[in-house]
Design a protein around this motif. Structure first.
Motif, PDB file in Angstrom:
ATOM      1  N   ILE A  69      35.954  85.378   5.555  1.00 42.15           N
ATOM      2  CA  ILE A  69      37.246  85.896   6.038  1.00 42.15           C
ATOM      3  C   ILE A  69      37.539  85.351   7.437  1.00 42.15           C
ATOM      4  O   ILE A  69      38.669  84.958   7.735  1.00 42.15           O
ATOM      5  CB  ILE A  69      37.246  87.446   5.985  1.00 42.15           C
ATOM      6  N   ARG A  70      36.500  85.276   8.283  1.00 41.40           N
ATOM      7  CA  ARG A  70      36.694  84.654   9.612  1.00 41.40           C
ATOM      8  C   ARG A  70      37.095  83.188   9.449  1.00 41.40           C
ATOM      9  O   ARG A  70      37.978  82.704  10.153  1.00 41.40           O
ATOM     10  CB  ARG A  70      35.407  84.781  10.436  1.00 41.40           C
ATOM     11  N   PHE A  71      36.462  82.483   8.509  1.00 42.69           N
ATOM     12  CA  PHE A  71      36.844  81.080   8.227  1.00 42.69           C
ATOM     13  C   PHE A  71      38.324  80.999   7.816  1.00 42.69           C
ATOM     14  O   PHE A  71      39.045  80.087   8.241  1.00 42.69           O
ATOM     15  CB  PHE A  71      35.994  80.499   7.085  1.00 42.69           C
ATOM     16  N   LEU A  72      38.769  81.924   6.966  1.00 38.16           N
ATOM     17  CA  LEU A  72      40.166  81.903   6.515  1.00 38.16           C
ATOM     18  C   LEU A  72      41.127  82.098   7.690  1.00 38.16           C
ATOM     19  O   LEU A  72      42.136  81.385   7.807  1.00 38.16           O
ATOM     20  CB  LEU A  72      40.402  82.981   5.447  1.00 38.16           C
ATOM     21  N   PHE A  73      40.813  83.050   8.549  1.00 36.31           N
ATOM     22  CA  PHE A  73      41.647  83.241   9.752  1.00 36.31           C
ATOM     23  C   PHE A  73      41.696  81.953  10.579  1.00 36.31           C
ATOM     24  O   PHE A  73      42.755  81.535  11.041  1.00 36.31           O
ATOM     25  CB  PHE A  73      41.095  84.374  10.623  1.00 36.31           C
ATOM     26  N   LYS A  74      40.547  81.347  10.780  1.00 31.16           N
ATOM     27  CA  LYS A  74      40.472  80.136  11.607  1.00 31.16           C
ATOM     28  C   LYS A  74      41.228  78.986  10.953  1.00 31.16           C
ATOM     29  O   LYS A  74      41.982  78.271  11.610  1.00 31.16           O
ATOM     30  CB  LYS A  74      39.006  79.737  11.851  1.00 31.16           C
ATOM     31  N   TYR A  75      41.025  78.797   9.663  1.00 30.60           N
ATOM     32  CA  TYR A  75      41.707  77.732   8.934  1.00 30.60           C
ATOM     33  C   TYR A  75      43.230  77.892   9.049  1.00 30.60           C
ATOM     34  O   TYR A  75      43.964  76.922   9.241  1.00 30.60           O
ATOM     35  CB  TYR A  75      41.299  77.740   7.458  1.00 30.60           C
ATOM     36  N   GLY A  76      43.691  79.116   8.941  1.00 35.48           N
ATOM     37  CA  GLY A  76      45.128  79.390   8.976  1.00 35.48           C
ATOM     38  C   GLY A  76      45.678  79.540  10.390  1.00 35.48           C
ATOM     39  O   GLY A  76      46.859  79.836  10.555  1.00 35.48           O
ATOM     40  N   ASP A  77      44.818  79.371  11.387  1.00 35.07           N
ATOM     41  CA  ASP A  77      45.220  79.528  12.783  1.00 35.07           C
ATOM     42  C   ASP A  77      45.885  80.883  13.024  1.00 35.07           C
ATOM     43  O   ASP A  77      46.905  80.991  13.694  1.00 35.07           O
ATOM     44  CB  ASP A  77      46.168  78.374  13.185  1.00 35.07           C
ATOM     45  N   ILE A  78      45.305  81.903  12.424  1.00 35.33           N
ATOM     46  CA  ILE A  78      45.795  83.276  12.588  1.00 35.33           C
ATOM     47  C   ILE A  78      44.917  83.973  13.624  1.00 35.33           C
ATOM     48  O   ILE A  78      43.698  84.058  13.458  1.00 35.33           O
ATOM     49  CB  ILE A  78      45.737  84.061  11.252  1.00 35.33           C
ATOM     50  N   ASP A  79      45.550  84.449  14.679  1.00 34.26           N
ATOM     51  CA  ASP A  79      44.827  85.144  15.734  1.00 34.26           C
ATOM     52  C   ASP A  79      44.328  86.498  15.206  1.00 34.26           C
ATOM     53  O   ASP A  79      45.070  87.220  14.540  1.00 34.26           O
ATOM     54  CB  ASP A  79      45.782  85.359  16.916  1.00 34.26           C
ATOM     55  N   PHE A  80      43.058  86.815  15.454  1.00 34.82           N
ATOM     56  CA  PHE A  80      42.542  88.107  15.000  1.00 34.82           C
ATOM     57  C   PHE A  80      41.480  88.621  15.967  1.00 34.82           C
ATOM     58  O   PHE A  80      40.821  87.835  16.661  1.00 34.82           O
ATOM     59  CB  PHE A  80      41.969  87.996  13.575  1.00 34.82           C
ATOM     60  N   GLU A  81      41.348  89.936  16.023  1.00 40.33           N
ATOM     61  CA  GLU A  81      40.278  90.542  16.812  1.00 40.33           C
ATOM     62  C   GLU A  81      39.033  90.561  15.934  1.00 40.33           C
ATOM     63  O   GLU A  81      39.016  91.194  14.879  1.00 40.33           O
ATOM     64  CB  GLU A  81      40.666  91.969  17.225  1.00 40.33           C
ATOM     65  N   ASP A  82      37.990  89.880  16.372  1.00 43.15           N
ATOM     66  CA  ASP A  82      36.753  89.763  15.598  1.00 43.15           C
ATOM     67  C   ASP A  82      35.821  90.891  16.042  1.00 43.15           C
ATOM     68  O   ASP A  82      34.950  90.709  16.880  1.00 43.15           O
ATOM     69  CB  ASP A  82      36.152  88.380  15.866  1.00 43.15           C
ATOM     70  N   ASN A  83      36.033  92.067  15.459  1.00 38.11           N
ATOM     71  CA  ASN A  83      35.312  93.276  15.867  1.00 38.11           C
ATOM     72  C   ASN A  83      33.953  93.340  15.177  1.00 38.11           C
ATOM     73  O   ASN A  83      33.867  93.658  13.989  1.00 38.11           O
ATOM     74  CB  ASN A  83      36.163  94.501  15.518  1.00 38.11           C
ATOM     75  N   ARG A  84      32.875  93.050  15.929  1.00 32.74           N
ATOM     76  CA  ARG A  84      31.545  92.955  15.351  1.00 32.74           C
ATOM     77  C   ARG A  84      30.721  94.176  15.735  1.00 32.74           C
ATOM     78  O   ARG A  84      30.412  94.380  16.906  1.00 32.74           O
ATOM     79  CB  ARG A  84      30.855  91.683  15.872  1.00 32.74           C
ATOM     80  N   LEU A  85      30.339  94.960  14.734  1.00 34.20           N
ATOM     81  CA  LEU A  85      29.590  96.187  15.000  1.00 34.20           C
ATOM     82  C   LEU A  85      28.091  95.905  15.034  1.00 34.20           C
ATOM     83  O   LEU A  85      27.573  95.095  14.270  1.00 34.20           O
ATOM     84  CB  LEU A  85      29.877  97.233  13.929  1.00 34.20           C
ATOM     85  N   ASP A  86      27.439  96.621  15.919  1.00 39.84           N
ATOM     86  CA  ASP A  86      25.983  96.581  16.008  1.00 39.84           C
ATOM     87  C   ASP A  86      25.406  97.363  14.820  1.00 39.84           C
ATOM     88  O   ASP A  86      25.703  98.549  14.661  1.00 39.84           O
ATOM     89  CB  ASP A  86      25.577  97.240  17.332  1.00 39.84           C
ATOM     90  N   PRO A  87      24.613  96.709  13.970  1.00 34.52           N
ATOM     91  CA  PRO A  87      24.065  97.419  12.799  1.00 34.52           C
ATOM     92  C   PRO A  87      23.291  98.683  13.181  1.00 34.52           C
ATOM     93  O   PRO A  87      23.238  99.633  12.390  1.00 34.52           O
ATOM     94  CB  PRO A  87      23.124  96.398  12.161  1.00 34.52           C
ATOM     95  N   ASN A  88      22.728  98.713  14.381  1.00 31.93           N
ATOM     96  CA  ASN A  88      22.001  99.907  14.816  1.00 31.93           C
ATOM     97  C   ASN A  88      22.914 101.113  15.039  1.00 31.93           C
ATOM     98  O   ASN A  88      22.474 102.254  14.998  1.00 31.93           O
ATOM     99  CB  ASN A  88      21.215  99.623  16.100  1.00 31.93           C
ATOM    100  N   GLU A  89      24.177 100.827  15.293  1.00 32.63           N
ATOM    101  CA  GLU A  89      25.157 101.900  15.508  1.00 32.63           C
ATOM    102  C   GLU A  89      25.759 102.396  14.187  1.00 32.63           C
ATOM    103  O   GLU A  89      26.488 103.373  14.150  1.00 32.63           O
ATOM    104  CB  GLU A  89      26.315 101.385  16.387  1.00 32.63           C
TER     105      GLU A  89
END
Lengths: 203, 203
Positions: free
Chosen positions: B19-39
């Motif tokens: 999905i991140r690749f798709l955003f990048k390919y399409g030049d669509i700006d997105f917030e890449d919210n990455r959660l800590d698995p420990n949380e």
């Protein structure tokens, strides 16, 4: 004239029935090719990834239940009015599919010794993770999953609930909005007529 | 201006990366919210069905990786030129997803005692069920999965193969057409630029 579509699945409702409902709803003629599960080990290697269902038409094949369902749903106007509705329908089907896979694991994969415990866990933990959210979704969407109108997500639930209920009789009782979706789909004349005449199977 | 889309997943590539690749390919700006698995145990109850990934925009949410991927793919022209192509792409993604789930089961679910045996079975039985067929599909479709052109099925494979390869280093070596798909996607400038700068994670 032979039907344009040949749909191959086991002689079960299970994962094939929502696709049969879609054909019936859309008044699309199809060959309902039902394989004997006892013959399956012999036939399995000739099917994509050794799995069913499979759709054939015009000399082409399509596997994967959701891909087949979405393809037919688009033809009969049950795949949403725009990309956002289509996406919500897709997500709903996948959420139902996750519940189905958790169910299938308990029913068909778990060893007999841990089965009662796993069944209990499915009812006490998994179902409450999925159904209240789906119930709320229907309540805020006019009695259907998406956009206040029938979609293939509603048909997926209405067809598969019969398999859920075969093993867990009262699974949907605490969820009147979901039961409402099921009842509305089963009241559609083309589906009602098919259900009254289809081959009788346990699942 | 804040990005229109917020995409939430773990700080992993895994099932979020295509999905991140798709955003990048399409030049669509997105917030890449990455959660800590420990949380995650603390956060889990507030997410649909207790699962990720999740897409948020315009105050709306969409869960399920394939529903999100298809929604973005449509916006950027990677979801097929007609309903039949779209269906073939959908089926390909689901076939890859079945392989991913079999893989995930071996890597994350199987108990330690049966792990070596299960890993062997994955490589000797499951992989040969899926990859030769997918390899043939690419060979007869001009070097891509569907219609001789890039689709979100190619991107799904190219992103997820990194996770497969982290555990099974030579999994794609006997499949040059599939490796070709992976290489072509990673050579796309927008994806190449993202991959060179993305957070480093094991999976």
């Amino acid at each position: 004239m032979a039907p344009q579509y040949k749909f191959t699945y086991f002689d079960f409702r299970a994962l094939g029935e929502f696709i049969r409902f879609l054909f019936k709803y859309g008044d699309i003629d199809f060959e309902d090719n039902r394989l004997d599960p006892n013959e399956w080990p012999k036939l399995k290697p000739s099917y994509p990834n050794g799995k069913l269902p499979l759709l054939e038409f015009d000399g082409k094949t399509l596997n994967q239940s959701t891909a087949i369902g979405r393809f037919i749903a688009k033809k009969i106007g049950l795949a949403g009015s725009n990309d956002w509705e289509a996406a919500q329908i897709d997500a709903t089907v996948e959420n139902l599919n996750d519940l189905r896979m958790a169910f299938a694991k308990v029913i068909w994969e778990v060893d007999d010794a841990s089965k009662p415990e796993e069944k209990e866990k499915f009812l006490k933990e998994t179902v409450p993770l999925f159904l209240p959210r789906l119930e709320a979704q229907v309540k805020t969407n006019g009695g259907y999953f998406v956009g206040g109108k029938l979609s293939w997500a509603d048909i997926y639930l209405a067809a598969y609930h019969e398999t859920f209920n075969h093993f867990f009789k009262d699974m949907f009782s605490p969820y009147p909005a979901l039961q409402g979706v099921i009842d509305k789909v089963h009241a559609i004349p083309s589906i009602k007529a098919y259900v009254s005449k289809r081959p009788k199977t346990d699942i």
